[in-house]
Structures are given as C-alpha cells and as structure tokens.
Write an enzyme that holds these catalytic residues in place. Structure first.
Site, PDB file in Angstrom:
ATOM      1  N   GLU A  70       0.843  -1.208   0.000  1.00  0.00           N
ATOM      2  CA  GLU A  70       0.000   0.000   0.000  1.00  0.00           C
ATOM      3  C   GLU A  70       0.876   1.255   0.000  1.00  0.00           C
ATOM      4  O   GLU A  70       2.078   1.191   0.283  1.00  0.00           O
ATOM      5  CB  GLU A  70      -0.924   0.003   1.225  1.00  0.00           C
ATOM      6  CG  GLU A  70      -0.181   0.012   2.559  1.00  0.00           C
ATOM      7  CD  GLU A  70      -0.996   0.626   3.695  1.00  0.00           C
ATOM      8  OE1 GLU A  70      -1.541   1.734   3.517  1.00  0.00           O
ATOM      9  OE2 GLU A  70      -1.052  -0.008   4.770  1.00  0.00           O
ATOM     10  N   ALA A  84     -12.992   1.298   6.571  1.00  0.00           N
ATOM     11  CA  ALA A  84     -13.479   0.588   5.372  1.00  0.00           C
ATOM     12  C   ALA A  84     -12.615  -0.635   5.071  1.00  0.00           C
ATOM     13  O   ALA A  84     -13.027  -1.517   4.305  1.00  0.00           O
ATOM     14  CB  ALA A  84     -13.499   1.529   4.180  1.00  0.00           C
ATOM     15  N   LYS A 109      -3.118  -1.676  15.549  1.00  0.00           N
ATOM     16  CA  LYS A 109      -2.609  -0.800  16.609  1.00  0.00           C
ATOM     17  C   LYS A 109      -3.618  -0.657  17.720  1.00  0.00           C
ATOM     18  O   LYS A 109      -4.820  -0.691  17.486  1.00  0.00           O
ATOM     19  CB  LYS A 109      -2.386   0.592  16.030  1.00  0.00           C
ATOM     20  CG  LYS A 109      -1.071   0.761  15.352  1.00  0.00           C
ATOM     21  CD  LYS A 109      -0.659   2.221  15.400  1.00  0.00           C
ATOM     22  CE  LYS A 109       0.729   2.356  14.848  1.00  0.00           C
ATOM     23  NZ  LYS A 109       0.766   2.344  13.391  1.00  0.00           N
TER      24      LYS A 109
HETATM   25  N1  PSU Z   1      -2.477   1.579  10.567  1.00  0.00           N
HETATM   26  C1  PSU Z   1      -1.141   1.744  10.697  1.00  0.00           C
HETATM   27  N2  PSU Z   1      -0.458   2.428   9.743  1.00  0.00           N
HETATM   28  C2  PSU Z   1      -1.089   2.958   8.647  1.00  0.00           C
HETATM   29  C3  PSU Z   1      -2.504   2.751   8.507  1.00  0.00           C
HETATM   30  C4  PSU Z   1      -3.146   2.059   9.491  1.00  0.00           C
HETATM   31  O1  PSU Z   1      -0.569   1.286  11.666  1.00  0.00           O
HETATM   32  O2  PSU Z   1      -0.433   3.584   7.790  1.00  0.00           O
HETATM   33  C5  PSU Z   1      -3.208   3.274   7.289  1.00  0.00           C
HETATM   34  C6  PSU Z   1      -3.486   2.114   6.299  1.00  0.00           C
HETATM   35  O3  PSU Z   1      -3.389   2.621   4.995  1.00  0.00           O
HETATM   36  C7  PSU Z   1      -4.917   1.769   6.618  1.00  0.00           C
HETATM   37  C8  PSU Z   1      -5.487   3.122   6.893  1.00  0.00           C
HETATM   38  O4  PSU Z   1      -5.586   1.126   5.557  1.00  0.00           O
HETATM   39  O5  PSU Z   1      -4.482   3.788   7.646  1.00  0.00           O
HETATM   40  C9  PSU Z   1      -6.790   3.068   7.653  1.00  0.00           C
HETATM   41  O6  PSU Z   1      -7.344   4.328   7.706  1.00  0.00           O
HETATM   42  P1  PSU Z   1      -8.853   4.507   8.234  1.00  0.00           P
HETATM   43  O7  PSU Z   1      -8.786   4.148   9.690  1.00  0.00           O
HETATM   44  O8  PSU Z   1      -9.157   5.940   7.987  1.00  0.00           O
HETATM   45  O9  PSU Z   1      -9.694   3.567   7.416  1.00  0.00           O
END
Ligand code: PSU
Ligand code: MN
Length: 303
Positions: A25, A141, A159
């Site tokens: 990603e 999502a 996390k």
């Molecule tokens: N958790 C991490 N590092 C990250 C992300 C999540 O420890 O970089 C990023 C990933 O790209 C994940 C996104 O898909 O955050 C999730 O964001 P949201 O909670 O807005 O869906």
C-alpha cells in the site's frame, strides 16, 4: 485487465509467468510515516520481497491511472509531496477522475490488487473499529473490504489506537479468517501480544499457504488476515506505548479529529510522543511482514 491499470514491466512479467507478486500500500508511505524514513522503508521492503523470491508491486493513483508497481521517482513523489490524497474505496473514482496523486489504504490496495490478479499484500497494520465507536461510528473501510475482496493481507495485527476486541468481532461477522503466525493471540502491532485468543494458529508459512489455497479452491469470497507479531527485539514496552496511545486518542478527541484524518493524526502523534521509537518499531515490523509474506506467497505458488 481493467484499462485504468498500468502494470510495471517487472510486475507484468511476473503475473504473466505465474510468479508470486506481493502488493504494497502507499498510505503507509504518504500518511503513515514521516519523510525521508517513509521512502527508505518503501524501497527496503521492495528489496526484502525480491530477496524472498517474490515481486513487489507498490500501488498508488497517479495521472488518472492505477499504478501497480512504482519506480523510484514515483515513490519519492508519494513520500515527499504536499496534498497527496488518502484514497480508500470511497475516494478511488474521484481521485482517478480528477487525476490527483492518491495513496491507497489497505481497502483500496486490496481492490486494485484483486483487479490486477495479485493475491498477497504486505503492510504494517490494518484499520479497524476505533475506540469510542459508540459515539463516532468510526469503523475503517478496511474491514468491509476484507469481507468481500479476495486478497491475503500480512500484517502485525492492529494498533491499540483501535478497539481490538470489536475489530475482531467485526471480522468474525464478515467471515474473515485471522490466522496467527507463530502466535496464539492477536499481536497488537508495537507489542507481540494482546489478550485476544485467535481461532487459527499456525507454525509454518506452508500451513498458511495451504489454508489460503483451500479457501481459493472453495471459491469463498473475501480476504484473509495473517497476523505476524513484531520481532521480540523490536517490541516496545506495553505500558509505555499504551500510555502514549491513550494520550494521542485523548488529543484527537479534544481537537475534534474525525473521518479519514483520525488514523494519520494518531500515527503522527505517536511518532512525536515516542521521539521516533514507534517509527523504528513500525519499520522493523513491516520488514518482518515482508519476509514472512514473500515466504507464504512462494509456498502458495509451489502448491
Ligand atoms: N495503521 C497503521 N499504519 C497505517 C494505517 C493504518 O498502523 O499507515 C493506514 C493504512 O493505509 C490503513 C489506513 O488502511 O491507515 C486506515 O485508515 P482509516 O482508519 O481511515 O480507514
Ligand atoms: Mn475511519
């Protein structure tokens, strides 16, 4: 192949010859880590995957196209530009149509990987159900995507900025297998353990490859989460990091941070408050996931 996809020649060659390819990603680069460590991490991860016998395909949106496999210049641009869009499923069409630079989250990387025919995806941590969900309804999502898109995601758990119990309940509801690699409990990203027992525990990457193969043979929709704990020597102290996470969550609340800004805000605060210790651990666990992920993919393609 979807006509909006540009495959990097290395990736194209691998897919055509049925060799293991691993998606990566780009939100972790643009929004998950500071520059220049982010670009260095992205480059090293790609090399670890190559050493492991697979081909890396970092995914991002550029010039109205889905780029599957990035060159050095594009990685640098993603890691060191203002205004890179964080692209989840919701944002994909808009960022393509407006030709902005977009970094893909776990959810949108899964979508693009599946479109390109890539079965494996290595990252740090997945999004999940946020703490305080009763008030905010903040559920990544990523979780719904895991329920419907067929890509195996290798990560170090989630996390503790998240509500891990509810995240696991949600994944169970969506029918997503969560496979522990050499762990009986869900790893919590910076730490190897949590108090959440896993339903599926494996000792070898070959066992994991067999489970994924069986899932494919059954034609079951949706993804798989492989939870691979951070190496012991890189783990942070649980009480220390929990305290910092709590402070960060509190600051997010106080500042009225919500929606797509929530996760990047928390990640940034944690790096700041640990004076970079969390960043170092984050980078190490991604490297470890790249090593294990390429091994799983190689085992799968040997079946
Ligand atoms: N958790 C991490 N590092 C990250 C992300 C999540 O420890 O970089 C990023 C990933 O790209 C994940 C996104 O898909 O955050 C999730 O964001 P949201 O909670 O807005 O869906
Ligand atoms: Mn959210």
């Amino acid at each position: 192949m979807n006509h909006l996809i540009d495959l990097h020649p290395e990736v194209k060659e691998a897919l055509e010859n049925n060799k293991p390819v691993i998606a990566l990603e780009s939100t972790i680069i643009s929004h998950g880590m500071p520059y220049p460590q982010n670009v260095e991490m992205a480059t090293t991860v790609e090399n670890i995957i190559r050493e492991g016998g697979a081909v890396p395909a970092t995914i991002a949106i550029m010039d109205g196209r889905i780029k599957v496999g990035l060159d050095e210049e594009s990685l640098e641009k993603l890691g060191n530009s203002e205004g890179v869009a964080k692209v989840s499923r919701r944002d994909l069409a808009e960022v393509i149509a407006t030709k902005r630079i977009g970094a893909t989250t776990v959810a949108s990387t899964m979508i693009c990987a599946e479109m390109a025919g890539i079965k494996f995806f290595v990252t740090g941590g997945i999004g999940g159900v946020h703490r305080g969900v009763e008030e905010t309804m903040d559920i990544s999502a990523d979780l719904d995507e895991l329920g419907k898109t067929d890509v195996a995601v290798i990560c170090a758990g989630a996390k503790s900025i998240l509500d891990l119990d509810r995240t696991m309940e949600y994944l169970e509801t969506k029918g997503v297998p969560v496979i522990g690699y050499q762990t009986e409990v869900l790893p919590a990203f910076f730490t190897r353990t949590s108090d959440i027992k896993l339903n599926t525990v494996t000792e070898t990457t070959d066992e994991i490859a067999s489970i994924i193969k069986a899932k494919h043979d059954l034609g079951l929709e949706g993804g798989v989460v492989i939870a691979n704990p951070i190496p012991e020597e890189d783990e942070l102290n649980k009480d220390y990091i929990d305290g910092i996470v709590q402070e960060a969550v509190k600051e997010a609340e106080e500042n009225g941070i919500g929606g797509k800004d929530s996760t990047p805000f928390l990640l940034g605060k944690i790096v700041e408050k640990t004076e970079g210790k969390s960043l170092e651990a984050n980078i190490k666990l991604v490297y470890n996931n790249a090593k294990v992920g390429s091994q799983i993919a190689v085992d799968y393609f040997n079946k």
